[in-house]
Write a protein that holds these residues in place. Sequence first.
Motif, PDB file in Angstrom:
ATOM      1  N   ALA A 130     -82.718 -39.708   9.835  1.00 43.16           N
ATOM      2  CA  ALA A 130     -81.733 -38.961   9.053  1.00 43.16           C
ATOM      3  C   ALA A 130     -81.251 -39.811   7.871  1.00 43.16           C
ATOM      4  O   ALA A 130     -81.124 -39.304   6.747  1.00 43.16           O
ATOM      5  N   ALA A 131     -81.020 -41.096   8.101  1.00 44.83           N
ATOM      6  CA  ALA A 131     -80.564 -41.988   7.026  1.00 44.83           C
ATOM      7  C   ALA A 131     -81.624 -42.101   5.935  1.00 44.83           C
ATOM      8  O   ALA A 131     -81.293 -42.127   4.738  1.00 44.83           O
ATOM      9  N   LEU A 132     -82.902 -42.150   6.312  1.00 46.08           N
ATOM     10  CA  LEU A 132     -83.986 -42.227   5.333  1.00 46.08           C
ATOM     11  C   LEU A 132     -83.954 -41.009   4.410  1.00 46.08           C
ATOM     12  O   LEU A 132     -83.987 -41.139   3.188  1.00 46.08           O
ATOM     13  N   PHE A 133     -83.860 -39.817   4.994  1.00 40.02           N
ATOM     14  CA  PHE A 133     -83.888 -38.611   4.179  1.00 40.02           C
ATOM     15  C   PHE A 133     -82.600 -38.423   3.374  1.00 40.02           C
ATOM     16  O   PHE A 133     -82.640 -37.927   2.249  1.00 40.02           O
ATOM     17  N   GLU A 134     -81.482 -38.860   3.907  1.00 38.03           N
ATOM     18  CA  GLU A 134     -80.237 -38.799   3.142  1.00 38.03           C
ATOM     19  C   GLU A 134     -80.307 -39.734   1.936  1.00 38.03           C
ATOM     20  O   GLU A 134     -79.914 -39.364   0.826  1.00 38.03           O
TER      21      GLU A 134
END
Length: 144
Positions: free
Chosen positions: A101-105
């Motif tokens: 999730a952090a990567l895509f955010e």
Amino acid sequence: MSIYPLKKKTILFLAANPKNTTHVDLQKEAKEIAEGLQRSKKADKFQLEQQWAVTPREMQRAVLDYKPEIVHFSGHGAGEGGLALEDGMGQIKLVNAKALAALFEAFNELRGVRHTQRLLFRSASGCDRTSHSIRYRHEANGGR
């Protein structure tokens, strides 16, 4: 009619089938996707990019390099444990849903958009729970 060609939407197909997991025919799935796109009425609107035996670093680089609107992961998942990518030796390397999730955010912030890509997960097991966890975290963070 515009004189400027429309930018194709990129579909990034990521695949990982670590040695110490059950074999999944990922090539068959990639072939089905490519053939489905070719037969569709909107084939000229999409570009399919593929990355195989994906490690966590390669996944990050592929997302940054290709800037996909759609990310399709094929392989194995571990529910809340995340996705089963590969390490440098081809063995399983779990990447948890929070890190994904952090990567895509972070990618969306770099692109200056306030919505996430479409994330598709297909696997022998476990990816459904991973995708729900990523979606939940995304919505909990205000849809960034």
